[in-house]
Every structure is written in structure tokens, then in C-alpha cells.
Scaffold this motif. Structure first.
Motif, PDB file in Angstrom:
ATOM      1  N   GLU A 174      66.254  53.687-121.540  1.00  0.00           N
ATOM      2  CA  GLU A 174      66.472  55.078-121.955  1.00  0.00           C
ATOM      3  C   GLU A 174      65.739  55.364-123.259  1.00  0.00           C
ATOM      4  N   ARG A 175      65.767  54.380-124.180  1.00  0.00           N
ATOM      5  CA  ARG A 175      65.057  54.556-125.450  1.00  0.00           C
ATOM      6  C   ARG A 175      63.557  54.645-125.219  1.00  0.00           C
ATOM      7  N   LEU A 176      63.019  53.833-124.313  1.00  0.00           N
ATOM      8  CA  LEU A 176      61.589  53.890-123.997  1.00  0.00           C
ATOM      9  C   LEU A 176      61.223  55.268-123.447  1.00  0.00           C
ATOM     10  N   ASP A 177      62.106  55.809-122.604  1.00  0.00           N
ATOM     11  CA  ASP A 177      61.864  57.145-122.044  1.00  0.00           C
ATOM     12  C   ASP A 177      61.872  58.190-123.151  1.00  0.00           C
ATOM     13  N   ASN A 178      62.805  58.075-124.081  1.00  0.00           N
ATOM     14  CA  ASN A 178      62.881  59.028-125.198  1.00  0.00           C
ATOM     15  C   ASN A 178      61.644  58.935-126.091  1.00  0.00           C
ATOM     16  N   LEU A 179      61.133  57.708-126.271  1.00  0.00           N
ATOM     17  CA  LEU A 179      59.940  57.525-127.109  1.00  0.00           C
ATOM     18  C   LEU A 179      58.720  58.195-126.475  1.00  0.00           C
ATOM     19  N   ILE A 180      58.645  58.143-125.162  1.00  0.00           N
ATOM     20  CA  ILE A 180      57.545  58.822-124.469  1.00  0.00           C
ATOM     21  C   ILE A 180      57.663  60.340-124.663  1.00  0.00           C
ATOM     22  N   GLN A 218      54.059  55.952-119.458  1.00  0.00           N
ATOM     23  CA  GLN A 218      54.938  56.425-118.386  1.00  0.00           C
ATOM     24  C   GLN A 218      54.849  55.491-117.174  1.00  0.00           C
ATOM     25  N   GLU A 219      53.648  55.006-116.892  1.00  0.00           N
ATOM     26  CA  GLU A 219      53.467  54.060-115.790  1.00  0.00           C
ATOM     27  C   GLU A 219      54.173  52.739-116.079  1.00  0.00           C
ATOM     28  N   ILE A 220      54.087  52.285-117.325  1.00  0.00           N
ATOM     29  CA  ILE A 220      54.745  51.034-117.718  1.00  0.00           C
ATOM     30  C   ILE A 220      56.259  51.172-117.560  1.00  0.00           C
ATOM     31  N   LEU A 221      56.809  52.284-118.026  1.00  0.00           N
ATOM     32  CA  LEU A 221      58.248  52.501-117.916  1.00  0.00           C
ATOM     33  C   LEU A 221      58.681  52.532-116.451  1.00  0.00           C
ATOM     34  N   ALA A 222      57.918  53.231-115.619  1.00  0.00           N
ATOM     35  CA  ALA A 222      58.265  53.297-114.193  1.00  0.00           C
ATOM     36  C   ALA A 222      58.280  51.901-113.571  1.00  0.00           C
ATOM     37  N   ALA A 223      57.313  51.065-113.976  1.00  0.00           N
ATOM     38  CA  ALA A 223      57.256  49.694-113.457  1.00  0.00           C
ATOM     39  C   ALA A 223      58.456  48.885-113.941  1.00  0.00           C
ATOM     40  N   LEU A 224      58.810  49.047-115.220  1.00  0.00           N
ATOM     41  CA  LEU A 224      59.961  48.327-115.771  1.00  0.00           C
ATOM     42  C   LEU A 224      61.251  48.714-115.048  1.00  0.00           C
TER      43      LEU A 224
END
Length: 231
Positions: free
Chosen positions: A107-113, A181-187
Motif C-alpha cells: 500500500e505504501r509503494l502504491d501511495n509513493l507512486i 507501476q509495473e514493478i508494483l503490479a508484479a509484486l
């Protein structure tokens, strides 16, 4: 320069000089005199001498005995080596981090994006860089690979020294955000091989920024070369 009051004076002298060179507060081509630097830092010449030798081992300066120390700063070779190290270590760290990242981390990674998108729309390069740093830091630290984390974080000051060049360009920032965004989706899929593939692709793309960085660095590198040839 600030007067140092840290009891670990040798490390303090080294860290401060290193930071000033990487931030270009001390620019490539400048000559450092051991005695003058010691006076400015408020220390004896011994810790300064040791700091300069450590900086020479890092390739940030070149010492001409009994004369002066010439600042090299971040060179083309340095940039390429750092990109090579990151391209090898970060995909491994990210793939191992897959099982350790919590839902709160994701969630934090998404917020950072989202913050990066907002900062980009305002042209706030410093904040984009901060969000970018935290994004990669969260993933790397979740790997729990202490030695790899230490290597990558030790290079952070170098990366910060030249990242401004491409983070100040709208098209490259847009591309970086899309790749995050691609990295987050993969994670989020928890697929280790997919994560490793996507992070590798992202870091290979960073090497394409070298020409942009070198264009911005061209003048400072020329100053160093001129000084070196006239020594």
C-alpha cells in the motif's frame, strides 16, 4: 564547511568531504590542500589525510603527493559501474522481498507512486527523488539481505549525485513512474520470477539515461581533465 564535533572524527571528516564532493559543493577540478581543509573542518591534518586517501580509493579524488589533491567527482566510469551493480543486485533483492513485503508495504509503494505523479505535475524534482528513493528502499530492505542492502545504500549518495539530471526531464520521469507501476503490479502477484524480470527491465532502462547525465556533467568533467593535463 561545518566545524566537526563528532567524537569519531576520522569518519566524520571522510563522510563530510565525500558528501560535499558528491553533491558538487566541492566541484570536479578543484584542488584540495590538506592543511586548508583541516583548518576549515576544525581538525588536525591526520584525519583529513586519511579521509583523502579513502576518497582516492573510491575514485573521487586523485592525490599528487606534496602538492595537492585534485577532485574527480562522479565520472562516466563510476556511473556505469553503479548501474552494473544495481542491475545485478536489485532484481535478486526484489525477488526475495516478494515473500516478506506486507500488505501495508504494498500500500505504501502504491501511495509513493501516486505521490510521484503529483510531484511530477508540480515539477518538484526533489520530492520525486525522495519518493523514488523510498520506493526502492522499501523493496530492497524487505529482502533482509543485509550485505546487499548495505552495498546498495552505500551507493545512494552516488546515485543521488547524478539522478537529478534525468529526474528533471518530464519524459524520463513519466517513464520511471510507469515502470514503478509495473514493478508494483508484479509484486502484488507474488511471482518471484516475474518480479525479477520486471525489475531487471527497469534497471536496464536506467542505463539509457547515461547520455543525459553525461551531457549535464560534460562541463565539470572538462574542468577536471584540463586540471589533470596541466598538473
Amino acid at each position: 564547511m561545518k566545524i566537526l564535533d563528532n567524537p569519531l572524527i576520522r569518519e566524520s571528516a571522510f563522510n563530510q568531504l565525500r558528501k560535499m564532493i558528491l553533491s558538487q559543493e566541492i566541484k570536479p577540478g578543484e584542488k584540495l590542500n590538506e592543511k586548508e581543509v583541516a583548518e576549515q573542518l576544525g581538525v588536525s591534518r591526520t584525519p583529513v589525510r586519511e579521509a583523502l586517501h579513502k576518497l582516492e580509493l573510491e575514485g573521487l579524488v586523485e592525490i599528487f603527493p606534496r602538492r595537492y589533491c585534485l577532485v574527480k567527482g562522479v565520472t562516466h566510469e563510476c556511473i556505469r559501474e553503479i548501474h552494473l551493480i544495481r542491475s545485478q543486485l536489485e532484481p535478486i533483492a526484489a525477488s526475495i522481498a516478494v515473500n516478506n513485503l506486507t500488505n501495508e508495504d504494498l500500500e505504501r509503494l502504491d501511495n509513493l507512486i501516486k505521490l510521484s505523479v503529483e510531484f511530477a505535475s508540480k515539477g518538484n524534482v526533489e520530492k520525486i527523488m525522495e519518493a523514488n528513493d523510498e520506493f526502492h528502499q522499501i523493496i530492497n530492505r524487505a529482502s533482509n539481505l543485509s550485505r546487499i542492502i548495505a552495498i546498495l545504500e552505500n551507493m545512494h549518495d552516488y546515485v543521488e549525485a547524478f539522478r537529478y539530471s534525468f529526474m528533471s526531464r518530464t519524459d524520463l520521469v513519466k517513464r520511471s513512474i510507469e515502470e514503478h507501476q509495473e514493478i508494483l503490479a508484479a509484486l502484488q502477484t507474488r511471482d518471484k520470477e516475474l518480479v525479477k524480470k520486471i525489475v531487471t527491465k527497469h534497471l536496464e532502462g536506467i542505463t539509457e539515461y547515461e547520455e543525459v547525465i553525461l551531457e549535464d556533467m560534460k562541463q565539470s568533467l572538462k574542468v577536471f581533465d584540463d586540471e589533470l593535463h596541466n598538473k
